[in-house]
Design a protein around this motif. Structure first.
Motif, PDB file in Angstrom:
ATOM      1  N   SER A 121       0.833  -1.206   0.000  1.00 53.25           N
ATOM      2  CA  SER A 121       0.000   0.000   0.000  1.00 53.25           C
ATOM      3  C   SER A 121       0.868   1.258   0.000  1.00 53.25           C
ATOM      4  N   SER A 122       2.003   1.231   0.722  1.00 53.16           N
ATOM      5  CA  SER A 122       2.835   2.453   0.744  1.00 53.16           C
ATOM      6  C   SER A 122       3.465   2.697  -0.627  1.00 53.16           C
ATOM      7  N   GLY A 123       3.821   1.625  -1.333  1.00 52.92           N
ATOM      8  CA  GLY A 123       4.402   1.778  -2.677  1.00 52.92           C
ATOM      9  C   GLY A 123       3.397   2.378  -3.647  1.00 52.92           C
ATOM     10  N   ALA A 124       2.138   1.942  -3.531  1.00 51.80           N
ATOM     11  CA  ALA A 124       1.092   2.482  -4.411  1.00 51.80           C
ATOM     12  C   ALA A 124       0.845   3.954  -4.079  1.00 51.80           C
ATOM     13  N   CYS A 125       0.837   4.287  -2.771  1.00 51.04           N
ATOM     14  CA  CYS A 125       0.610   5.693  -2.367  1.00 51.04           C
ATOM     15  C   CYS A 125       1.766   6.575  -2.852  1.00 51.04           C
ATOM     16  N   SER A 126       3.020   6.116  -2.660  1.00 50.71           N
ATOM     17  CA  SER A 126       4.184   6.908  -3.110  1.00 50.71           C
ATOM     18  C   SER A 126       4.129   7.139  -4.619  1.00 50.71           C
ATOM     19  N   THR A 127       3.732   6.094  -5.354  1.00 51.57           N
ATOM     20  CA  THR A 127       3.742   6.186  -6.819  1.00 51.57           C
ATOM     21  C   THR A 127       2.655   7.140  -7.305  1.00 51.57           C
ATOM     22  N   ALA A 128       1.438   6.982  -6.756  1.00 51.08           N
ATOM     23  CA  ALA A 128       0.351   7.880  -7.163  1.00 51.08           C
ATOM     24  C   ALA A 128       0.716   9.330  -6.805  1.00 51.08           C
ATOM     25  N   ALA A 129       1.288   9.521  -5.606  1.00 57.92           N
ATOM     26  CA  ALA A 129       1.625  10.882  -5.151  1.00 57.92           C
ATOM     27  C   ALA A 129       2.733  11.486  -6.015  1.00 57.92           C
ATOM     28  N   ALA A 130       3.766  10.686  -6.337  1.00 53.09           N
ATOM     29  CA  ALA A 130       4.893  11.213  -7.128  1.00 53.09           C
ATOM     30  C   ALA A 130       4.403  11.638  -8.521  1.00 53.09           C
ATOM     31  N   ILE A 131       3.541  10.843  -9.124  1.00 57.91           N
ATOM     32  CA  ILE A 131       3.064  11.190 -10.471  1.00 57.91           C
ATOM     33  C   ILE A 131       2.168  12.433 -10.415  1.00 57.91           C
ATOM     34  N   SER A 140       8.600  17.042 -16.853  1.00 55.41           N
ATOM     35  CA  SER A 140       8.499  15.996 -17.871  1.00 55.41           C
ATOM     36  C   SER A 140       9.612  14.982 -17.599  1.00 55.41           C
ATOM     37  N   LEU A 141       9.196  13.838 -17.119  1.00 61.18           N
ATOM     38  CA  LEU A 141      10.143  12.833 -16.635  1.00 61.18           C
ATOM     39  C   LEU A 141       9.943  11.548 -17.408  1.00 61.18           C
ATOM     40  N   ASP A 142      11.040  10.794 -17.628  1.00 59.52           N
ATOM     41  CA  ASP A 142      10.816   9.500 -18.267  1.00 59.52           C
ATOM     42  C   ASP A 142      10.388   8.486 -17.212  1.00 59.52           C
ATOM     43  N   TYR A 143       9.915   7.326 -17.687  1.00 63.75           N
ATOM     44  CA  TYR A 143       9.317   6.354 -16.765  1.00 63.75           C
ATOM     45  C   TYR A 143      10.296   5.930 -15.671  1.00 63.75           C
ATOM     46  N   ASN A 144      11.557   5.665 -16.052  1.00 63.12           N
ATOM     47  CA  ASN A 144      12.511   5.178 -15.042  1.00 63.12           C
ATOM     48  C   ASN A 144      12.764   6.226 -13.969  1.00 63.12           C
ATOM     49  N   GLU A 145      12.743   7.494 -14.390  1.00 60.19           N
ATOM     50  CA  GLU A 145      12.975   8.574 -13.433  1.00 60.19           C
ATOM     51  C   GLU A 145      11.812   8.684 -12.437  1.00 60.19           C
ATOM     52  N   ILE A 146      10.606   8.601 -12.963  1.00 56.55           N
ATOM     53  CA  ILE A 146       9.455   8.737 -12.063  1.00 56.55           C
ATOM     54  C   ILE A 146       9.382   7.533 -11.118  1.00 56.55           C
ATOM     55  N   ILE A 147       9.729   6.342 -11.631  1.00 55.62           N
ATOM     56  CA  ILE A 147       9.753   5.148 -10.762  1.00 55.62           C
ATOM     57  C   ILE A 147      10.798   5.343  -9.665  1.00 55.62           C
ATOM     58  N   ASP A 148      11.958   5.882 -10.024  1.00 54.29           N
ATOM     59  CA  ASP A 148      13.012   6.065  -9.022  1.00 54.29           C
ATOM     60  C   ASP A 148      12.616   7.107  -7.967  1.00 54.29           C
ATOM     61  N   ILE A 149      11.903   8.131  -8.404  1.00 55.78           N
ATOM     62  CA  ILE A 149      11.443   9.159  -7.440  1.00 55.78           C
ATOM     63  C   ILE A 149      10.433   8.540  -6.466  1.00 55.78           C
ATOM     64  N   ALA A 150       9.483   7.769  -7.002  1.00 48.03           N
ATOM     65  CA  ALA A 150       8.501   7.109  -6.123  1.00 48.03           C
ATOM     66  C   ALA A 150       9.213   6.128  -5.195  1.00 48.03           C
ATOM     67  N   LYS A 326      -4.789  -5.193 -14.865  1.00 50.84           N
ATOM     68  CA  LYS A 326      -3.958  -5.003 -16.072  1.00 50.84           C
ATOM     69  C   LYS A 326      -3.342  -3.607 -16.095  1.00 50.84           C
ATOM     70  N   ASP A 327      -4.077  -2.645 -15.547  1.00 53.19           N
ATOM     71  CA  ASP A 327      -3.601  -1.264 -15.608  1.00 53.19           C
ATOM     72  C   ASP A 327      -2.763  -0.911 -14.392  1.00 53.19           C
ATOM     73  N   GLY A 328      -1.784  -0.049 -14.627  1.00 56.56           N
ATOM     74  CA  GLY A 328      -1.016   0.505 -13.525  1.00 56.56           C
ATOM     75  C   GLY A 328      -1.133   2.017 -13.566  1.00 56.56           C
ATOM     76  N   ALA A 329      -0.336   2.688 -12.729  1.00 55.18           N
ATOM     77  CA  ALA A 329      -0.380   4.150 -12.664  1.00 55.18           C
ATOM     78  C   ALA A 329       0.134   4.786 -13.954  1.00 55.18           C
ATOM     79  N   VAL A 330       0.813   4.005 -14.798  1.00 48.34           N
ATOM     80  CA  VAL A 330       1.424   4.541 -16.020  1.00 48.34           C
ATOM     81  C   VAL A 330       0.427   5.273 -16.904  1.00 48.34           C
ATOM     82  N   SER A 331      -0.833   4.840 -16.874  1.00 44.31           N
ATOM     83  CA  SER A 331      -1.783   5.477 -17.785  1.00 44.31           C
ATOM     84  C   SER A 331      -1.989   6.962 -17.451  1.00 44.31           C
ATOM     85  N   PHE A 332      -1.538   7.379 -16.256  1.00 37.01           N
ATOM     86  CA  PHE A 332      -1.696   8.781 -15.878  1.00 37.01           C
ATOM     87  C   PHE A 332      -0.486   9.641 -16.245  1.00 37.01           C
ATOM     88  N   VAL A 333       0.587   8.977 -16.718  1.00 34.71           N
ATOM     89  CA  VAL A 333       1.828   9.722 -16.990  1.00 34.71           C
ATOM     90  C   VAL A 333       1.853  10.274 -18.406  1.00 34.71           C
TER      91      VAL A 333
END
Ligand code: MEV
Length: 336
Positions: A121-131, A140-150, A326-333
């Motif tokens: 749950s904390s990983g999902a919260c960090s990821t949604a919040a970072a995006i 404007s960040l690439d996927y690997n950068e946003i994943i690393d920030i989360a 099937k979907d992840g947070a990526v669809s919001f990026v």
């Protein structure tokens, strides 16, 4: 700006992934939501209504927390800040530095992912919040950068700089994802029909505690720990092959083997071991703990779903089928 990120179950390789081995995980249909809005001035306000938590800090304080995180021991700075606040201060501090954007921000994070169970749950919260925050700041960040920030949020939550990779990568992309030593792979080739049953055995230790326990073991007897971790890596490879071939019996066997190895690392619990021993032969091809361990959830590959659920309920556990998201947070990026 609203962003959603799913919960995650680990099919293989939790803990071993912190030491460069493969982990495989699936996103599940339960969600964290972050809503970001502009705030006048240069303050950041964070609220988590589910946890009755509210906090406010300045952009300067977020920047300072991020600089300390970069230069100091993670355990030490973890003690100087409120536990729930620091991950978000660091995520926002890094985004502010990247975008040179000192705007105020109001961030509301809510979630229907059960807490402290092993669903990331904390990983999902960090990821949604970072995006959500990155979008609001116009980064404007690439996927690997946003994943690393989360992931910074998870490194702090679990007090380990190698933590967070499998959870954040999976909640980011959705579906089935694996991670090994810096490489993320999405497994769209695996048919989405795999059926899983969740077995909730009750409360769990914090993941920081079990990650710390494995780290102690590793530092005490590195050779022995490496042997166990290498065998877990073998389970992940075997499990991935079984997933690709839709061989559920083999998948279950690899999971049960992975559980025994996690038990040797000292991160299981009586309840989890009972779920495994009673599940096998009573409706499951295989069962393993999922996540940080020390309690919380086990996952099972059912051979007879109804029998498995009945057996687990009779033991006093809560068992229920789950669906892979099937979907992840990526669809919001947007495209990355
Ligand atoms: C926790 O969900 C998974 C662990 O492997 C720690 C991590 O990789 O962050 C136990």
């Amino acid at each position: 700006m609203e962003v959603r990120a799913p919960g995650v179950v680990k099919l293989f390789g939790e803990h071993a992934v912190v030491y460069g081995k493969r982990a495989i995980a699936a996103a599940v249909d339960m969600w964290a939501t972050a809503v970001a809005e502009k705030l006048n001035g240069r303050n950041i306000s964070i609220s988590m209504p589910d946890l009755d938590f509210e906090s406010e800090f300045s952009c300067r304080e977020a920047g300072e927390a991020y600089e300390r995180y970069l230069s100091e021991d993670i355990g030490k700075i973890g003690k100087d800040y409120e536990r729930l606040k620091l991950p978000y201060m660091v995520i926002i501090g890094r985004l502010l530095k990247l975008t040179k954007n000192g705007t105020g921000l109001k961030l509301k994070i809510s979630s229907n992912i059960p807490l402290q169970k092993g669903f990331a749950s904390s990983g999902a919260c960090s990821t949604a919040a970072a995006i959500a925050a990155a979008k609001l700041f116009g980064a404007s960040l690439d996927y690997n950068e946003i994943i690393d920030i989360a992931r910074d949020g998870e490194r702090i939550m679990h007090l380990n700089k190698n933590a967070g990779a499998i959870d954040v990568s999976t909640t980011f992309y959705g579906g089935i994802v694996s991670y090994k030593a810096g490489s993320i792979a999405r497994h769209n080739e695996i048919k989405n029909g795999i059926e899983l049953v969740i077995i909730d055995t009750g409360p769990k230790k914090s993941t920081a505690e079990t990650v710390g326990h494995v780290s102690e073991l590793y530092n005490k007897d590195r050779k022995h720990a490496e042997e166990i971790l290498a065998q877990i890596d073998g389970c992940s490879d075997d499990g991935l092959d079984a997933l690709r071939k839709s061989d559920m019996a083999r998948l279950g066997k690899a999971m049960s083997r992975n559980h025994e190895l996690l038990k040797m690392l000292g991160v299981s619990s009586k309840g989890l071991d009972l779920a495994v021993s009673e599940g096998i032969g009573n409706g499951a091809y295989g069962v393993k703990l999922s996540g940080g361990g020390g309690g919380g959830i086990a996952i099972a590959v059912p051979s007879d779903r109804e029998l498995l659920i009945k057996t687990m309920n009779e033991l006093g556990f809560k068992a229920y089928p789950t669906k892979i998201a099937k979907d992840g947070a990526v669809s919001f990026v947007g495209p990355g």
